[in-house]
Design a protein around this motif. Sequence first.
Motif, mmCIF file in Angstrom:
data_model
loop_
_atom_site.group_PDB
_atom_site.id
_atom_site.type_symbol
_atom_site.label_atom_id
_atom_site.label_comp_id
_atom_site.label_asym_id
_atom_site.label_seq_id
_atom_site.Cartn_x
_atom_site.Cartn_y
_atom_site.Cartn_z
ATOM 1 N N SER A 128 13.443 122.189 76.263
ATOM 2 C CA SER A 128 14.187 121.952 77.475
ATOM 3 C C SER A 128 15.421 121.128 77.080
ATOM 4 C CB SER A 128 13.187 121.249 78.361
ATOM 5 O OG SER A 128 13.727 120.480 79.289
ATOM 6 N N GLU A 184 29.427 124.565 78.129
ATOM 7 C CA GLU A 184 29.070 125.865 78.698
ATOM 8 C C GLU A 184 28.573 125.684 80.122
ATOM 9 O OE1 GLU A 184 26.151 127.722 76.180
ATOM 10 O OE2 GLU A 184 27.206 127.084 74.369
ATOM 11 N N LEU A 185 28.705 126.731 80.904
ATOM 12 C CA LEU A 185 28.124 126.691 82.242
ATOM 13 C C LEU A 185 26.601 126.710 82.095
ATOM 14 C CD1 LEU A 185 30.407 129.280 84.080
ATOM 15 C CD2 LEU A 185 30.787 126.858 83.623
ATOM 16 N N ARG A 224 10.290 131.875 78.384
ATOM 17 C CA ARG A 224 10.074 130.562 77.787
ATOM 18 C C ARG A 224 8.608 130.139 77.883
ATOM 19 N NH1 ARG A 224 13.267 124.932 79.082
ATOM 20 N NH2 ARG A 224 12.247 124.973 81.098
ATOM 21 N N GLU A 241 20.272 133.466 79.236
ATOM 22 C CA GLU A 241 19.767 133.279 80.584
ATOM 23 C C GLU A 241 19.878 134.606 81.343
ATOM 24 O OE1 GLU A 241 18.766 130.218 80.959
ATOM 25 O OE2 GLU A 241 18.571 129.808 83.116
ATOM 26 N N TYR A 287 23.421 132.378 74.740
ATOM 27 C CA TYR A 287 24.010 131.084 74.393
ATOM 28 C C TYR A 287 23.419 130.364 73.176
ATOM 29 C CZ TYR A 287 20.292 129.821 77.733
ATOM 30 O OH TYR A 287 19.109 129.725 78.415
ATOM 31 N N LYS A 327 27.010 120.814 74.019
ATOM 32 C CA LYS A 327 26.314 120.974 72.754
ATOM 33 C C LYS A 327 27.228 120.496 71.631
ATOM 34 C CE LYS A 327 24.053 125.087 74.563
ATOM 35 N NZ LYS A 327 24.044 126.551 74.603
HETATM 36 P P1 AMP Z 1 16.150 122.349 82.043
HETATM 37 O O1 AMP Z 1 15.265 123.475 82.514
HETATM 38 O O2 AMP Z 1 16.789 121.602 83.162
HETATM 39 O O3 AMP Z 1 15.484 121.490 81.026
HETATM 40 O O4 AMP Z 1 17.395 123.013 81.306
HETATM 41 C C1 AMP Z 1 17.219 123.819 80.189
HETATM 42 C C2 AMP Z 1 17.433 125.240 80.572
HETATM 43 O O5 AMP Z 1 18.770 125.459 80.946
HETATM 44 C C3 AMP Z 1 17.250 126.181 79.436
HETATM 45 O O6 AMP Z 1 15.910 126.481 79.226
HETATM 46 C C4 AMP Z 1 18.011 127.370 79.896
HETATM 47 O O7 AMP Z 1 17.153 128.207 80.642
HETATM 48 C C5 AMP Z 1 19.016 126.837 80.874
HETATM 49 N N1 AMP Z 1 20.418 127.096 80.521
HETATM 50 C C6 AMP Z 1 21.315 127.662 81.359
HETATM 51 N N2 AMP Z 1 22.509 127.779 80.793
HETATM 52 C C7 AMP Z 1 22.399 127.309 79.530
HETATM 53 C C8 AMP Z 1 23.315 127.203 78.437
HETATM 54 N N3 AMP Z 1 24.594 127.573 78.550
HETATM 55 N N4 AMP Z 1 22.838 126.687 77.289
HETATM 56 C C9 AMP Z 1 21.540 126.281 77.187
HETATM 57 N N5 AMP Z 1 20.635 126.363 78.172
HETATM 58 C C10 AMP Z 1 21.051 126.867 79.345
#
Ligand code: AMP
Length: 670
Positions: free
Chosen positions: A83, A113-114, A136, A173, A225, A288
């Motif tokens: 995560s 990145e978005l 995931r 994504e 990404y 990143k």
């Molecule tokens: P979180 O679920 O809040 O821990 O955020 C991590 C998740 O953000 C990752 O597992 C991805 O599914 C999502 N995500 C969306 N856009 C990006 C991106 N540009 N780079 C990395 N992760 C991303």
Amino acid sequence: MSLLDVKERMDALVKELNQHNYNYYVLAQPTISDFEFDQKLKELTELEKQHPEYQSADSPTLKVGGEITKEFKTVQHRWPMLSLGNTYSEQDLRDFDERIRKAIGNDFEYVCELKFDGLSMSLTYKDGLLDRAVTRGDGTKGDDVTTNIKTIKRIPKKLNAGDYPNEFEIRGEVFMHRAAFERLNSERIQKGEVPYANPRNFAAGTVKLQDSSEVARRPLDCFLYFLYTEKPLFKTHWESLEAVKNWGFHVCEHNRLCKNIDEAIDFIHYWGENRFNLSYDIDGIVLKVNSYAQQHELGFTAKSPRWAISYKYKAEEVETTLESVSYQVGRTGAVTPVANLKPVLLAGTTVKRATLHNANEIQRLDLHLGDTVFVEKGGEIIPKIISVNTLKRKPGAEKVIYPDTCPECGSNLVRKEGEAAHYCPNDEGCPTQIVGKIQHFIGRRAMNIEGLGDETVEALYRKGLIEHISDLYILREKTAELKQMERFGEKSINNMLEGIERSKQMPFEKVLFGLGIRYVGETVARKIATHFKNIDSLISASYEELTSVDEIGGRIAESLIEYFAEPRHIEQIEKLKTSGLQFVTEEKEVSLASDKLSGKTFIISGVFEQFSREELAELIQSNGGKILSSISGKLNYLVAGDNMGPSKLEKAKKLNIPIISDADLLKMIE
Ligand code: AMP
Ligand code: ZN
């Protein structure tokens, strides 16, 4: 807080957060906002820091979040899918930046990145071909959803020529564009199905479907990404993204290389204001560290990389007053509560109403008239009441109670087992339902009657000129009455009558959809019209015959049987038949390509890489073969693709029916 209270609070948070995780990842139906969730998680993290001795083994702080579902094959991730650390504050971002500088010095860049609001997917390619797609899941193991992911056009099944390794993994994504979400969701509502709350839930629900052909019908998209290779190919993340674009992957064009945290924060501000102009939802920005060597130096915590962080935008939320609740009756009789709010500005639009879904939701919120409510417009298209500020509730405020009777006709409402919605059962006498059904019938996607609109239908009903669909076809005999209607000149009347006349040519599947049978949407109507060929065999079909048709499940079958069991429905159909509407599917003229399959019978089931089931059926028929509707001793071959129903397979095996592939079939007619 006493120590005992601390422990209790921590346990309660663990329990609650695990439930929310389950709602979010497994059910794809979250009940609290991301912001609230993150606040609670933060509280728990703090408490665990101060009292590590009380940390429970199933604390959500130790897990990535998701769980794995049973239906798909479980696959171990080669590299765990972690995560990202996340924050809502700029100060946290600056602290993050400080930590990095302490560790590796000042010479580094960020790729910004978005943060797409969908679900993450790991794709493995072998020799330039998509080999496997895995969700995931819990971060270490996920579901193998390759067949479904293969239906996504934006994900290359075969790469362009390029210098990629024989085997690599790429992550991205999967998401749904808002426009597609709105279109498909309104179709669901029309069919009487439960709508999804936002595009992310729709995408997540779609990827987990058992039927890949249904997945193919729901347009999904994907941004990539992260690239993972055994041997390092590039020096920086940025270079890798540039390269994978050339291999054929969809990479977001808004990514930006930033020299320092200030530039990154500018990027965040920019998208904070402009994100609503994108055609898809984002919920934040991901930073990143660009250089792989520096990423390596920074390393990972148990949950997330130290070289990346996500900044999340708060879902736009405002406080306003609940003025009243109204209850809308749909054409199927479902009674939906709607909150009428004191108008307030939210995410760029004035909001006056919010959805309340059903009686359970009113109960969950414990709504009272005049309440101060928090309204959120996150991924949701229609704003939603998140919570009530009970501190501001005036004494003696009247509790909102979902009615027992229909607001339109006074009938007692009913609730089917397992359903959240209440229905008005009086479909014959409830004005809104009567008008709604006729409006559905004339609609663009059903009979598409020109010269007749929703308002005219209402006016005609109020004048007592129509009460049933079949009355439309005798309007011709009532021109005297029609001429007396306000603002309805000779020309409009003629247009309408001509439109009605032309609709008699609409094919059977449109008529069937137009009848408005619960759960019979456009696709289902087409399937049954093709399968049963005419209304009489459909009316007399048994539950087993109905469910043997592809994509017709028990719920649809029951609804059809219930519908045709009503004498007044049969009477309507008879009248429509007499008026000359189409109740027979026109057979396409088939000229035989060969008679190699003559005398042989087939059933096609599952999903095929190269053909749709319709194409295979055509192929069989044009070579003289016959398609049967259910598996029996009369069947010669079962043509099986991926993901076919286990019960069909079992039945075929029991009867010793040869199971062949599409390739085998081709060989037979070669
Ligand atoms: P979180 O679920 O809040 O821990 O955020 C991590 C998740 O953000 C990752 O597992 C991805 O599914 C999502 N995500 C969306 N856009 C990006 C991106 N540009 N780079 C990395 N992760 C991303
Ligand atoms: Zn009613």
